[in-house]
Scaffold this motif. Structure first.
Motif, PDB file in Angstrom:
ATOM      1  N   ASP A   1       0.836  -1.197   0.000  1.00  0.00           N
ATOM      2  CA  ASP A   1       0.000   0.000   0.000  1.00  0.00           C
ATOM      3  C   ASP A   1       0.872   1.249   0.000  1.00  0.00           C
ATOM      4  O   ASP A   1       1.828   1.351   0.776  1.00  0.00           O
ATOM      5  CB  ASP A   1      -0.907   0.019   1.227  1.00  0.00           C
TER       6      ASP A   1
ATOM      7  N   GLU B   1       0.194   4.352   0.941  1.00  0.00           N
ATOM      8  CA  GLU B   1       0.128   5.172   2.158  1.00  0.00           C
ATOM      9  C   GLU B   1       1.066   4.624   3.224  1.00  0.00           C
ATOM     10  O   GLU B   1       1.760   5.380   3.917  1.00  0.00           O
ATOM     11  CB  GLU B   1      -1.307   5.220   2.688  1.00  0.00           C
TER      12      GLU B   1
ATOM     13  N   GLY C   1       0.755  -2.047   8.775  1.00  0.00           N
ATOM     14  CA  GLY C   1      -0.487  -1.616   8.169  1.00  0.00           C
ATOM     15  C   GLY C   1      -1.700  -2.327   8.748  1.00  0.00           C
ATOM     16  O   GLY C   1      -1.589  -3.356   9.416  1.00  0.00           O
TER      17      GLY C   1
ATOM     18  N   ARG D   1      -5.696  -3.073   7.165  1.00  0.00           N
ATOM     19  CA  ARG D   1      -6.682  -2.844   6.115  1.00  0.00           C
ATOM     20  C   ARG D   1      -7.989  -2.350   6.727  1.00  0.00           C
ATOM     21  O   ARG D   1      -8.491  -2.922   7.698  1.00  0.00           O
ATOM     22  CB  ARG D   1      -6.933  -4.130   5.328  1.00  0.00           C
TER      23      ARG D   1
ATOM     24  N   HIS E   1      -5.255   1.449   5.720  1.00  0.00           N
ATOM     25  CA  HIS E   1      -5.270   1.637   4.275  1.00  0.00           C
ATOM     26  C   HIS E   1      -6.372   0.784   3.663  1.00  0.00           C
ATOM     27  O   HIS E   1      -6.853  -0.176   4.269  1.00  0.00           O
ATOM     28  CB  HIS E   1      -3.914   1.280   3.666  1.00  0.00           C
ATOM     29  N   ASN E   2      -6.766   1.144   2.451  1.00  0.00           N
ATOM     30  CA  ASN E   2      -7.820   0.407   1.757  1.00  0.00           C
ATOM     31  C   ASN E   2      -7.253  -0.857   1.098  1.00  0.00           C
ATOM     32  O   ASN E   2      -6.073  -0.978   0.892  1.00  0.00           O
ATOM     33  CB  ASN E   2      -8.458   1.295   0.688  1.00  0.00           C
TER      34      ASN E   2
END
Length: 301
Positions: free
Chosen positions: A174, A176, A268, A270, A300-301
């Protein structure tokens, strides 16, 4: 509206350690520091007790916030310190406060005799639902803990920062998350250590331990994949020294090991908007509970 670096404050040693870490990070970012105190209304039966009534509780929380803010202003000259008092359930209030923050910082109790965190229900809930990065800081965290040893073997705030460690999944990297880790390394003028743990597909697993050629082939493939993901970022941040580590085994355990020599561990999460199911992945969960360095969880997506 200017974002702030926001820290949840409840008067505990954990939250005071978080406030100190947040003050240092706010100065690195050039942002105001906001101290948020969440006042949870006293239940009606308790409110009748003269020593536990809402007025006493309110006085204690306001005093804690005021004294913490005064101390930070003295220790971090020039830092703009804002205070805010919210009412409601702490997890919900702090998740809401994170929406307007560049970072939300929370304290977490260190496990006695064991490296790592004891993450409470409020911290886990905020990490699971906040849509901005959340950093967890151990109680007792000092500025020198984030720096290399001086010539006599003692951590020194005058010494360079330890590396920033990034946990990266090459199958779904990701932007970001990666950008956050590189920016953190730039602020600290330090290197970035990227850790990628991998396990073979199930149909390879049984024969992998005896097939050295197959193991080598998979290892080279994973190393190449990591290098390809990081190549454009290394070009974008040419001044950041990047150490790439792709190893067979548990990603969570590898990150915990790497945390012992890190100033910050970045992982991270999701974003899942369903109220059901797990909101914190197994790797991030492991790092949250066992890292010996502050941990930044980037949604993050």
């Amino acid at each position: 509206m200017t974002r702030t670096l926001t820290v949840g404050l409840d008067g505990s040693p954990e939250s005071r350690a978080a406030a100190e870490w947040a003050a240092r990070e706010a100065q690195l970012l050039g942002l105001p520091l906001k101290l948020v105190q969440v006042w949870e209304p006293v239940p009606a039966p308790m409110a009748q007790a003269p020593l536990l009534g809402p007025e006493t509780h309110q006085h204690w929380t306001e005093r804690t916030t005021r004294e913490t803010a005064e101390g930070i202003r003295l220790r971090h000259l020039g830092l703009d310190v804002i205070t805010e008092r919210l009412s409601g359930r702490p997890a919900e209030a702090l998740t809401g406060a994170a929406k307007d923050a560049e970072l939300l910082v929370l304290g977490s109790r260190g496990l006695s005799g064991v490296g790592g965190f004891m993450v409470g229900s409020v911290g886990l809930s905020v990490v699971a639902h906040a849509e901005r990065p959340v950093v967890l800081v151990r109680a007792g965290e000092q500025a020198a803990d984030e720096h290399e040893m001086d010539p006599v073997g003692i951590p020194s705030a005058a010494a360079p920062f330890r590396p920033v460690v990034l946990g990266l999944d090459t199958e779904s990297p990701d932007e970001e998350l990666i950008a956050f880790a590189f920016a953190a390394a730039v602020r600290r003028s330090t290197s970035l250590r990227v850790v990628h743990g991998w396990n073979p597909p199930p149909y390879y697993a049984y024969g992998l331990s005896v097939d050295l050629e197959l193991h080598g082939e998979l290892a080279r493939s994973e190393t190449t994949a990591l290098a390809e993901v990081l190549l454009p970022w290394c070009k974008k941040f040419p001044d950041v020294e990047v150490a790439e580590e792709s190893s067979y085994g548990s990603p969570g355990n590898q990150l915990v090991d790497a945390s012992r020599e890190a100033s910050l561990v970045v992982v991270g999460r999701r974003i899942r908007r369903s109220p059901f199911g797990a909101h914190i992945g197994s790797v991030t969960h492991t790092v949250l509970h066992h890292s010996t360095a502050p941990v930044a969880v980037v949604p993050h997506n």
